[in-house]
Scaffold this motif. Structure first.
Motif, PDB file in Angstrom:
ATOM      1  N   THR A   1      10.424  26.121  64.544  1.00 39.86           N
ATOM      2  CA  THR A   1      10.707  26.135  63.096  1.00 39.86           C
ATOM      3  C   THR A   1       9.882  26.918  62.498  1.00 39.86           C
ATOM      4  O   THR A   1       8.657  26.974  62.580  1.00 39.86           O
ATOM      5  CB  THR A   1      10.825  24.540  62.632  1.00 39.86           C
ATOM      6  OG1 THR A   1      11.987  23.984  63.098  1.00 39.86           O
ATOM      7  CG2 THR A   1      10.963  24.854  61.047  1.00 39.86           C
ATOM      8  N   VAL A   2      10.270  28.128  61.924  1.00 37.81           N
ATOM      9  CA  VAL A   2       9.376  29.088  61.239  1.00 37.81           C
ATOM     10  C   VAL A   2       9.698  29.094  59.710  1.00 37.81           C
ATOM     11  O   VAL A   2      10.840  29.035  59.272  1.00 37.81           O
ATOM     12  CB  VAL A   2       9.817  30.411  61.759  1.00 37.81           C
ATOM     13  CG1 VAL A   2       8.721  31.526  61.292  1.00 37.81           C
ATOM     14  CG2 VAL A   2       9.677  30.384  63.388  1.00 37.81           C
ATOM     15  N   SER A   3       8.451  29.277  59.126  1.00 36.38           N
ATOM     16  CA  SER A   3       8.686  29.399  57.587  1.00 36.38           C
ATOM     17  C   SER A   3       8.710  30.834  57.133  1.00 36.38           C
ATOM     18  O   SER A   3       7.815  31.628  57.466  1.00 36.38           O
ATOM     19  CB  SER A   3       7.305  29.035  57.122  1.00 36.38           C
ATOM     20  OG  SER A   3       7.279  29.043  55.384  1.00 36.38           O
ATOM     21  N   VAL A   4      10.235  31.051  56.713  1.00 34.28           N
ATOM     22  CA  VAL A   4      10.106  32.574  56.349  1.00 34.28           C
ATOM     23  C   VAL A   4      10.815  32.472  54.901  1.00 34.28           C
ATOM     24  O   VAL A   4      11.775  31.760  54.614  1.00 34.28           O
ATOM     25  CB  VAL A   4      11.201  33.279  57.241  1.00 34.28           C
ATOM     26  CG1 VAL A   4      10.520  33.403  58.691  1.00 34.28           C
ATOM     27  CG2 VAL A   4      12.535  32.588  57.605  1.00 34.28           C
ATOM     28  N   ASN A   5      10.302  33.515  53.867  1.00 36.57           N
ATOM     29  CA  ASN A   5      10.893  33.858  52.669  1.00 36.57           C
ATOM     30  C   ASN A   5      11.145  32.347  51.864  1.00 36.57           C
ATOM     31  O   ASN A   5      12.257  32.306  51.301  1.00 36.57           O
ATOM     32  CB  ASN A   5      12.243  34.683  53.229  1.00 36.57           C
ATOM     33  CG  ASN A   5      12.851  35.295  51.684  1.00 36.57           C
ATOM     34  OD1 ASN A   5      12.013  35.507  50.930  1.00 36.57           O
ATOM     35  ND2 ASN A   5      14.032  35.667  52.021  1.00 36.57           N
ATOM     36  N   GLY A   6      10.527  31.409  51.902  1.00 36.59           N
ATOM     37  CA  GLY A   6      10.719  30.211  51.094  1.00 36.59           C
ATOM     38  C   GLY A   6      11.606  29.186  51.870  1.00 36.59           C
ATOM     39  O   GLY A   6      11.986  28.089  51.325  1.00 36.59           O
ATOM     40  N   ILE A   7      12.031  29.418  53.114  1.00 34.33           N
ATOM     41  CA  ILE A   7      12.846  28.402  53.903  1.00 34.33           C
ATOM     42  C   ILE A   7      12.305  28.100  55.354  1.00 34.33           C
ATOM     43  O   ILE A   7      11.405  28.909  55.795  1.00 34.33           O
ATOM     44  CB  ILE A   7      14.335  28.957  54.050  1.00 34.33           C
ATOM     45  CG1 ILE A   7      14.518  29.995  54.633  1.00 34.33           C
ATOM     46  CG2 ILE A   7      14.880  29.050  52.669  1.00 34.33           C
ATOM     47  CD1 ILE A   7      16.051  30.471  55.180  1.00 34.33           C
ATOM     48  N   ASN A   8      12.691  27.252  55.845  1.00 30.64           N
ATOM     49  CA  ASN A   8      12.423  26.760  57.129  1.00 30.64           C
ATOM     50  C   ASN A   8      13.603  27.120  58.050  1.00 30.64           C
ATOM     51  O   ASN A   8      14.668  26.881  57.685  1.00 30.64           O
ATOM     52  CB  ASN A   8      12.097  25.340  57.309  1.00 30.64           C
ATOM     53  CG  ASN A   8      10.909  24.681  56.632  1.00 30.64           C
ATOM     54  OD1 ASN A   8       9.964  25.400  56.980  1.00 30.64           O
ATOM     55  ND2 ASN A   8      11.249  23.778  55.848  1.00 30.64           N
ATOM     56  N   MET A   9      13.291  28.062  58.998  1.00 32.17           N
ATOM     57  CA  MET A   9      14.469  28.614  59.972  1.00 32.17           C
ATOM     58  C   MET A   9      14.146  28.192  61.343  1.00 32.17           C
ATOM     59  O   MET A   9      13.271  28.312  61.805  1.00 32.17           O
ATOM     60  CB  MET A   9      14.276  30.286  59.896  1.00 32.17           C
ATOM     61  CG  MET A   9      15.426  30.975  60.728  1.00 32.17           C
ATOM     62  SD  MET A   9      15.540  32.863  60.520  1.00 32.17           S
ATOM     63  CE  MET A   9      16.538  32.953  59.270  1.00 32.17           C
TER      64      MET A   9
ATOM     65  N   ALA B   1      18.966  37.317  53.111  1.00 30.49           N
ATOM     66  CA  ALA B   1      19.221  37.230  54.471  1.00 30.49           C
ATOM     67  C   ALA B   1      18.277  38.427  55.161  1.00 30.49           C
ATOM     68  O   ALA B   1      17.418  37.983  56.084  1.00 30.49           O
ATOM     69  CB  ALA B   1      20.759  37.476  54.806  1.00 30.49           C
ATOM     70  N   VAL B   2      18.286  39.397  54.633  1.00 30.27           N
ATOM     71  CA  VAL B   2      17.262  40.450  55.054  1.00 30.27           C
ATOM     72  C   VAL B   2      15.742  40.217  54.658  1.00 30.27           C
ATOM     73  O   VAL B   2      14.983  40.309  55.720  1.00 30.27           O
ATOM     74  CB  VAL B   2      17.511  41.952  54.516  1.00 30.27           C
ATOM     75  CG1 VAL B   2      16.454  42.816  54.825  1.00 30.27           C
ATOM     76  CG2 VAL B   2      19.106  42.480  55.147  1.00 30.27           C
ATOM     77  N   GLY B   3      15.706  39.381  53.672  1.00 32.79           N
ATOM     78  CA  GLY B   3      14.237  38.911  53.474  1.00 32.79           C
ATOM     79  C   GLY B   3      13.820  38.044  54.518  1.00 32.79           C
ATOM     80  O   GLY B   3      12.599  37.987  55.047  1.00 32.79           O
TER      81      GLY B   3
END
Length: 317
Positions: free
Chosen positions: A9-17, A82-84
């Protein structure tokens, strides 16, 4: 073999992905972007084969899907969001540039990643969805409605909650079985009140019941709203991408599609792909591969052939 894939789980652009990751950490990275109704799992065959060939294979659940966060607002599902996410994921991977493979909506996002941030992409393999230039005179949903009517799937997806209610009545497994079993070049229509009444009894040979149950389990947990919000944001994307009208994609590209793919058979698409328009908009387009007898889910239907095409293309760089 799927059990050997690592999950993070990676924190990216304000969400957990949620990200599936396999292969040597110092290997060249391939970023795999799924479409609808996919998940990271869409790429299971590619992850295993290409990691064995020395690539680090990374396949996220895009925002709204699977085990990634699903922001509630439709406006959180634009190409820019999405690109972010993807640029932040590339940063997290510690890479300057990555190879990218996209399918369906994931291919559309890949095109915009290449347009917005060509400095982060070595080369792209696009499956099913070609680049298509922005039409400044027609919004996407109105265009689809004019061509295919109110029951065309993208048009049906527009009303928040409406199609989700129908999907819930049928159940995720039946909905997914119908979508994955479809092997027709004709436009996908979801007729009101009988959307999946003619759902196939048997799965295609390339998908097991276990595969279907995995997909269904994630959609039962998460619902369909996040994935559908990408389609609901298409008109907003059209407004926001106005500055990129007539822009070209400047990264090396291979495009692959099945001749039975509904996307390939949309009005004007073959003429655009083969008539010079595609090459004009994507000057570094190196090859177009049309696979005979293959439908929309090309990377799952013909994994060995697709894997070889991906490998052969990326080995050039």
């Amino acid at each position: 073999m799927v059990d050997s894939i690592q999950h993070k789980t990676v924190s990216v652009n304000g969400i957990n992905m949620h990200v599936a990751d396999k292969g040597p950490e110092d290997g060249p990275i391939i970023l795999f972007l799924h479409g609808f109704p996919g998940l990271w799992f869409t790429w299971r065959h590619q992850i295993i084969a290409l990691s064995d060939l020395g690539y680090r294979t990374v396949a996220p659940d895009l925002r709204g899907y699977g085990d990634s966060d699903a922001p509630p607002s439709i406006s959180s599902y634009t190409h820019f969001h999405a690109v972010g996410d993807l640029v932040a994921l590339i940063d997290w991977l510690g890479a300057e540039k990555v190879f990218v493979v996209g399918h369906d909506m994931g291919a559309l996002l890949a095109w915009y990643l290449c347009m917005f941030r060509p400095d982060r992409v070595k080369a792209l393999v696009s499956l099913s969805t070609s680049f298509y230039p922005r039409n400044p005179k027609v919004k996407p949903v109105a265009g689809f409605r004019a061509l295919y009517g109110d029951d065309f799937y993208i048009v049906r997806f527009q009303e928040p909650g409406e199609i989700e209610t129908r999907f819930a009545e049928y159940g995720a497994e039946r909905v997914l079985k119908s979508l994955y079993s479809r092997h027709s070049p004709k436009p996908l229509h979801l007729h009101k009140g009988k959307e999946f009444d003619d759902a196939p009894i048997t799965l295609p040979s390339w998908m097991s019941q276990e595969d279907l149950k995995y997909y269904a389990s994630k959609y039962e947990q998460k619902g369909f709203t996040g994935p559908l919000n990408y389609y609901r944001a298409l008109d907003l994307d059209w407004e926001l991408t106005a500055p990129w009208t007539k822009s070209q994609v400047q990264v090396p590209v291979k495009f692959m599609v099945g001749d039975m793919d509904l996307a390939y058979n949309m009005v004007g698409m073959k003429e655009y792909i083969h008539g010079g328009g595609f090459k004009k908009d994507v000057p570094a387009l190196e090859e177009v591969v049309v696979m005979v007898g293959v439908a929309h889910f090309i990377n799952e239907e013909k994994p060995e052939e697709v894997n070889k095409h991906i490998y052969d293309f990326f080995q050039k760089f």
